[in-house]
Design a protein around this motif. Structure first.
Motif, PDB file in Angstrom:
ATOM      1  N   MET A 101       0.830  -1.208   0.000  1.00  0.00           N
ATOM      2  CA  MET A 101       0.000   0.000   0.000  1.00  0.00           C
ATOM      3  C   MET A 101       0.861   1.254   0.000  1.00  0.00           C
ATOM      4  O   MET A 101       0.682   2.176  -0.786  1.00  0.00           O
ATOM      5  N   HIS A 102       1.826   1.286   0.941  1.00  0.00           N
ATOM      6  CA  HIS A 102       2.715   2.437   1.046  1.00  0.00           C
ATOM      7  C   HIS A 102       3.553   2.595  -0.219  1.00  0.00           C
ATOM      8  O   HIS A 102       3.795   3.712  -0.680  1.00  0.00           O
ATOM      9  N   GLU A 103       3.988   1.444  -0.775  1.00  0.00           N
ATOM     10  CA  GLU A 103       4.788   1.500  -2.001  1.00  0.00           C
ATOM     11  C   GLU A 103       3.966   2.056  -3.159  1.00  0.00           C
ATOM     12  O   GLU A 103       4.464   2.837  -3.970  1.00  0.00           O
ATOM     13  N   SER A 104       2.680   1.660  -3.245  1.00  0.00           N
ATOM     14  CA  SER A 104       1.808   2.148  -4.312  1.00  0.00           C
ATOM     15  C   SER A 104       1.588   3.656  -4.192  1.00  0.00           C
ATOM     16  O   SER A 104       1.617   4.377  -5.195  1.00  0.00           O
ATOM     17  N   LEU A 105       1.373   4.132  -2.963  1.00  0.00           N
ATOM     18  CA  LEU A 105       1.183   5.569  -2.753  1.00  0.00           C
ATOM     19  C   LEU A 105       2.444   6.345  -3.081  1.00  0.00           C
ATOM     20  O   LEU A 105       2.392   7.441  -3.657  1.00  0.00           O
ATOM     21  N   PHE A 106       3.598   5.775  -2.724  1.00  0.00           N
ATOM     22  CA  PHE A 106       4.874   6.430  -3.031  1.00  0.00           C
ATOM     23  C   PHE A 106       5.080   6.521  -4.533  1.00  0.00           C
ATOM     24  O   PHE A 106       5.485   7.573  -5.060  1.00  0.00           O
ATOM     25  N   LEU A 107       4.776   5.419  -5.256  1.00  0.00           N
ATOM     26  CA  LEU A 107       4.932   5.413  -6.706  1.00  0.00           C
ATOM     27  C   LEU A 107       3.992   6.422  -7.347  1.00  0.00           C
ATOM     28  O   LEU A 107       4.396   7.163  -8.254  1.00  0.00           O
ATOM     29  N   LEU A 108       2.741   6.473  -6.887  1.00  0.00           N
ATOM     30  CA  LEU A 108       1.770   7.430  -7.427  1.00  0.00           C
ATOM     31  C   LEU A 108       2.230   8.864  -7.180  1.00  0.00           C
ATOM     32  O   LEU A 108       2.121   9.725  -8.061  1.00  0.00           O
ATOM     33  N   SER A 109       2.764   9.115  -5.984  1.00  0.00           N
ATOM     34  CA  SER A 109       3.260  10.460  -5.670  1.00  0.00           C
ATOM     35  C   SER A 109       4.437  10.831  -6.553  1.00  0.00           C
ATOM     36  O   SER A 109       4.538  11.964  -7.036  1.00  0.00           O
ATOM     37  N   LEU A 110       5.320   9.867  -6.782  1.00  0.00           N
ATOM     38  CA  LEU A 110       6.495  10.112  -7.611  1.00  0.00           C
ATOM     39  C   LEU A 110       6.085  10.384  -9.060  1.00  0.00           C
ATOM     40  O   LEU A 110       6.604  11.315  -9.705  1.00  0.00           O
ATOM     41  N   ILE A 111       5.132   9.592  -9.581  1.00  0.00           N
ATOM     42  CA  ILE A 111       4.653   9.793 -10.945  1.00  0.00           C
ATOM     43  C   ILE A 111       3.971  11.161 -11.067  1.00  0.00           C
ATOM     44  O   ILE A 111       4.181  11.887 -12.057  1.00  0.00           O
ATOM     45  N   SER A 112       3.167  11.537 -10.074  1.00  0.00           N
ATOM     46  CA  SER A 112       2.495  12.839 -10.093  1.00  0.00           C
ATOM     47  C   SER A 112       3.519  13.974 -10.091  1.00  0.00           C
ATOM     48  O   SER A 112       3.356  14.977 -10.793  1.00  0.00           O
ATOM     49  N   LEU A 113       4.579  13.811  -9.300  1.00  0.00           N
ATOM     50  CA  LEU A 113       5.629  14.827  -9.254  1.00  0.00           C
ATOM     51  C   LEU A 113       6.318  14.958 -10.614  1.00  0.00           C
ATOM     52  O   LEU A 113       6.630  16.076 -11.061  1.00  0.00           O
ATOM     53  N   ILE A 114       6.552  13.822 -11.262  1.00  0.00           N
ATOM     54  CA  ILE A 114       7.176  13.843 -12.593  1.00  0.00           C
ATOM     55  C   ILE A 114       6.311  14.628 -13.579  1.00  0.00           C
ATOM     56  O   ILE A 114       6.802  15.474 -14.344  1.00  0.00           O
ATOM     57  N   PHE A 115       4.997  14.397 -13.561  1.00  0.00           N
ATOM     58  CA  PHE A 115       4.118  15.109 -14.486  1.00  0.00           C
ATOM     59  C   PHE A 115       3.976  16.581 -14.105  1.00  0.00           C
ATOM     60  O   PHE A 115       3.764  17.430 -14.972  1.00  0.00           O
ATOM     61  N   LEU A 116       4.086  16.897 -12.826  1.00  0.00           N
ATOM     62  CA  LEU A 116       4.089  18.295 -12.402  1.00  0.00           C
ATOM     63  C   LEU A 116       5.305  19.008 -12.990  1.00  0.00           C
ATOM     64  O   LEU A 116       5.192  20.118 -13.553  1.00  0.00           O
ATOM     65  N   VAL A 117       6.472  18.385 -12.871  1.00  0.00           N
ATOM     66  CA  VAL A 117       7.708  18.966 -13.410  1.00  0.00           C
ATOM     67  C   VAL A 117       7.627  19.079 -14.933  1.00  0.00           C
ATOM     68  O   VAL A 117       7.990  20.115 -15.515  1.00  0.00           O
ATOM     69  N   ALA A 118       7.134  18.022 -15.584  1.00  0.00           N
ATOM     70  CA  ALA A 118       7.022  18.039 -17.041  1.00  0.00           C
ATOM     71  C   ALA A 118       6.053  19.119 -17.506  1.00  0.00           C
ATOM     72  O   ALA A 118       6.288  19.797 -18.511  1.00  0.00           O
ATOM     73  N   GLY A 119       4.945  19.292 -16.774  1.00  0.00           N
ATOM     74  CA  GLY A 119       4.002  20.351 -17.095  1.00  0.00           C
ATOM     75  C   GLY A 119       4.613  21.728 -16.934  1.00  0.00           C
ATOM     76  O   GLY A 119       4.361  22.635 -17.742  1.00  0.00           O
TER      77      GLY A 119
END
Length: 248
Positions: A1-19
């Motif tokens: 669960m924690h790993e999934s949330l961490f991965l989702l947060s990391l992916i969201s951060l990547i798209f924030l930076v890309a945006g």
């Protein structure tokens, strides 16, 4: 669960930076996102994640001015061959080992960054367009299909067509939109992009749009030219890292 949330947060951060990059420079969301996602997952999976946010942001860019009709009439050979090349190239992205497709992505990033940093500005005479447009489109499509990145050689080609600023923004949006749709179709044909991935791809629209908004705010306070130079150096380093990763 924690790993999934961490991965989702990391992916969201990547798209924030890309945006943010797209908001500052007018391009670069797929390139930055693919290069960073390539460190977390296979290029095929990263390309599938990119479909919805890339489509939404590029459609907006594509229809941001009045020149879409004239651009379609002028650039249709480029557009058609981008689709053909992407559909063919996507079979390689879907069926190649992640290490090799990651290396291909790294090579594409390195070539793009090197060209954008070092190459002089070019001008394409109108008489060369009828045969050069389909060739550039085909090569761009193949590179897109193999790597998930659709900047080379379409971006420098469009920049060399003497379009005014607004037309260039629309032309890039048109090229990116068609490339996104063709890549989604190719990945779907090869069972890499599945309907159950639409949820995650849709979810990252929010950080992408937030990043674009922040980037537009930041743009008035910094030099886009200097920022682009730093970004290209960053992409070159990432590209080099993707190339050497299988040998480490």
């Amino acid at each position: 669960m924690h790993e999934s949330l961490f991965l989702l947060s990391l992916i969201s951060l990547i798209f924030l930076v890309a945006g943010m990059v797209k908001g500052i420079t007018g391009m670069g969301l797929p390139t930055v996102a693919m290069s960073l996602l390539g460190m977390l997952m296979s290029p095929a999976s990263a390309a599938a994640l990119l479909v919805i946010p890339s489509f939404v942001t590029n459609v907006w860019q594509c229809f941001s001015g009045p020149a879409i009709g004239s651009l379609l009439r002028r650039l249709w050979p480029l557009i058609v061959t981008i689709v053909v090349g992407t559909l063919w190239g996507s079979s390689l992205l879907a069926n190649t080992a992640p290490q090799l497709s990651g290396m291909a992505l790294g090579i594409a990033l390195l070539i793009y960054a090197g060209y954008a940093l070092l190459a002089p500005a070019l001008t394409i005479p109108p008489r060369l367009e009828p045969w050069l447009s389909p060739l550039i489109g085909l090569v761009t499509g193949i590179v897109t299909g193999i790597t998930g990145v659709f900047v080379m050689p379409a971006v420098p080609y469009l920049q060399a067509l003497n379009l005014d600023k607004d037309e260039l923004v629309q032309a890039l949006g048109l090229s990116f939109t068609v490339s996104t749709l063709a890549l989604a179709g190719g990945l779907f044909m090869h069972d890499v992009f599945r309907l159950n991935q639409l949820g995650m791809s849709t979810l990252v629209i929010l950080p992408s749009l937030l990043g674009m908004w922040l980037g537009q705010k930041i743009r008035v306070h910094i030099s886009p030219r200097r920022f682009k130079q730093c970004l290209l150096l960053f992409l070159a380093v990432l590209g080099l890292q993707l190339i050497i990763r299988p040998f480490i």
